[in-house]
Design a protein around this motif. Structure first.
Motif, mmCIF file in Angstrom:
data_model
loop_
_atom_site.group_PDB
_atom_site.id
_atom_site.type_symbol
_atom_site.label_atom_id
_atom_site.label_comp_id
_atom_site.label_asym_id
_atom_site.label_seq_id
_atom_site.Cartn_x
_atom_site.Cartn_y
_atom_site.Cartn_z
ATOM 1 N N LYS A 46 0.833 -1.207 0.000
ATOM 2 C CA LYS A 46 0.000 0.000 0.000
ATOM 3 C C LYS A 46 0.868 1.258 0.000
ATOM 4 O O LYS A 46 0.604 2.221 -0.734
ATOM 5 C CB LYS A 46 -0.911 -0.007 1.226
ATOM 6 C CG LYS A 46 -1.866 1.186 1.342
ATOM 7 C CD LYS A 46 -2.813 0.958 2.513
ATOM 8 C CE LYS A 46 -3.841 2.072 2.601
ATOM 9 N NZ LYS A 46 -3.370 3.241 3.318
ATOM 10 N N ASP A 47 1.924 1.246 0.812
ATOM 11 C CA ASP A 47 2.827 2.396 0.885
ATOM 12 C C ASP A 47 3.487 2.649 -0.462
ATOM 13 O O ASP A 47 3.561 3.793 -0.928
ATOM 14 C CB ASP A 47 3.881 2.144 1.963
ATOM 15 C CG ASP A 47 4.938 3.233 2.006
ATOM 16 O OD1 ASP A 47 4.600 4.391 2.333
ATOM 17 O OD2 ASP A 47 6.110 2.941 1.684
ATOM 18 N N PHE A 48 3.968 1.576 -1.117
ATOM 19 C CA PHE A 48 4.595 1.736 -2.436
ATOM 20 C C PHE A 48 3.589 2.313 -3.426
ATOM 21 O O PHE A 48 3.899 3.241 -4.182
ATOM 22 C CB PHE A 48 5.118 0.393 -2.948
ATOM 23 C CG PHE A 48 5.841 0.481 -4.263
ATOM 24 C CD1 PHE A 48 7.227 0.559 -4.298
ATOM 25 C CD2 PHE A 48 5.150 0.498 -5.473
ATOM 26 C CE1 PHE A 48 7.910 0.649 -5.508
ATOM 27 C CE2 PHE A 48 5.808 0.588 -6.684
ATOM 28 C CZ PHE A 48 7.197 0.671 -6.701
ATOM 29 N N ALA A 49 2.394 1.757 -3.449
ATOM 30 C CA ALA A 49 1.372 2.210 -4.389
ATOM 31 C C ALA A 49 1.040 3.679 -4.192
ATOM 32 O O ALA A 49 0.924 4.447 -5.163
ATOM 33 C CB ALA A 49 0.116 1.350 -4.235
ATOM 34 N N GLU A 50 0.907 4.098 -2.956
ATOM 35 C CA GLU A 50 0.558 5.499 -2.675
ATOM 36 C C GLU A 50 1.684 6.442 -3.053
ATOM 37 O O GLU A 50 1.454 7.515 -3.623
ATOM 38 C CB GLU A 50 0.189 5.649 -1.200
ATOM 39 C CG GLU A 50 -1.135 4.977 -0.846
ATOM 40 C CD GLU A 50 -1.456 5.055 0.639
ATOM 41 O OE1 GLU A 50 -0.525 5.385 1.434
ATOM 42 O OE2 GLU A 50 -2.610 4.780 1.014
ATOM 43 N N ARG A 51 2.922 6.054 -2.765
ATOM 44 C CA ARG A 51 4.055 6.932 -3.072
ATOM 45 C C ARG A 51 4.321 7.037 -4.562
ATOM 46 O O ARG A 51 4.820 8.055 -5.048
ATOM 47 C CB ARG A 51 5.315 6.441 -2.353
ATOM 48 C CG ARG A 51 5.302 6.699 -0.865
ATOM 49 C CD ARG A 51 6.622 6.342 -0.194
ATOM 50 N NE ARG A 51 6.900 4.920 -0.224
ATOM 51 C CZ ARG A 51 7.764 4.318 -1.033
ATOM 52 N NH1 ARG A 51 8.450 5.040 -1.929
ATOM 53 N NH2 ARG A 51 7.958 3.016 -0.972
#
Length: 340
Positions: A46-51
């Motif tokens: 999720k963090d990768f996708a958002e960034r």
């Protein structure tokens, strides 16, 4: 397989390599989109996708593989899962771009090649040096005969056995020193790039032999490899890869010697190429390489999938590199030498 109008990527395993080297390359290539990412740790996915502005994220590989919006799969996990995910992707009719080394063994590589061949989908491997301008310059020098007939190749890679590397052997994320995950040690991780580029320059290596040892016993994998090899065209080669030296021995250089001169260059860090020709002033070529270092190769992958070009790094070519690395691996236990 019919050409794709647009390549819509899903990544399995968004770790460090995807942050700069490859993830942005999938987003920036013409005719390409990154639409989904997966990591077993959902919070990290999720963090990768958002960034990175990726619309979807998953913590389950099957969900990404079967997502109807995803029509091509990039496998960026450690090598022990490359075969599994490639076979699953091929069964769904989705082309595959897989990280290097291609797999742990040549047998696994050929399983991947055959599965994709049966399914009629392309298989590409992230040996991106085949598309970098410094390596294309070297190939041009060789193809144009500027250093004459090539006689031999010499690879030297010495890396110090640093305490941080030794300590990292207890870190489960440091899969590179675990043979059951990586196939070998740092040799498999780094030498695979070097040997693949030589295949690109000269064609297949047809004979190879060598020795591997774990001299320091700092981690499970071998820490030194010595290999000799011969190409189909008669060019000879030798290499030493030592990951257990002192700081003063730290060195990485490949030299190609011909009948009229030589060309030498590093693979890692420095992107220069030095040309020495008999009777002429030495020339040094410098290249600016994007931090998204896979960009050139990714564009070639996308172009082939769209029916407008060819990618130089395939499952067939990458499998040859695993074959060579296995030929080097006659293992010697230093602690039994001289004992009956």
């Amino acid at each position: 397989m019919k050409p794709l109008e647009e390549v819509r990527w899903g990544i399995i395993g968004v770790g460090n390599v995807c942050e700069v080297k490859s993830g942005p390359a999938l987003q920036q290539a013409q005719g390409s989109k990154l639409v989904a990412v997966m990591r077993r740790d959902g919070a990290k996915a999720k963090d990768f996708a958002e960034r990175h502005g990726v619309p979807k994220w998953y913590d389950n590989a099957e969900a990404l593989l079967t997502d109807p919006e995803v029509n091509a799969i990039y496998i960026a996990t450690p090598p022990n899962s490359h075969e599994e995910y490639t076979l699953r992707s091929a069964a769904l009719g989705k082309p595959v771009y897989v990280e290097k080394p291609m797999a742990r063994t040549h047998t696994e590589c050929m399983s991947m090649v055959n599965a994709c061949r049966r399914a009629g989908v392309p298989l590409f491997v992230a040996y991106y040096r085949r598309a970098l301008p410094n390596f294309l310059k070297i190939k041009q020098i060789l193809d144009d005969g500027i250093i004459g007939d090539v006689r031999y190749v010499q690879i030297v890679l010495n890396k110090p056995l640093r305490p941080d590397i030794v300590g990292a052997s207890k870190d489960p994320d440091n899969w590179r020193i675990l043979p059951e995950v990586a196939g070998g040690g740092y040799f498999y991780d780094l030498a695979s790039h070097q040997l693949d580029a030589l295949d690109f320059f000269f064609g297949p290596i047809v004979h190879a032999s060598g020795y591997v040892m774990n001299q320091s016993r700092a981690y499970p994998a071998e820490d030194i490899t010595i290999g000799n090899f011969r190409f189909a065209n008669g060019i000879l080669g030798t290499g030493i890869w030592a990951f257990n030296t002192g700081e003063s021995s730290n060195r990485e250089l490949t030299t190609i010697v011909g009948s009229k001169g030589q060309v030498y260059f590093p693979y890692f860090g420095d992107h220069s190429v030095t040309l020495k020709v008999d009777g002429k002033k030495d020339e040094v070529f410098h290249f600016d390489i994007s931090p998204h270092i896979q960009s050139n190769l990714v564009q070639r992958v996308v172009d082939e999938l769209r029916g407008i070009g060819k990618c130089p790094s395939t499952g067939e070519s990458a499998a040859r590199t695993n074959w060579v690395m296995e030929r080097f691996s006659e293992r010697v236990d230093i602690h039994t030498i001289g004992k009956s």
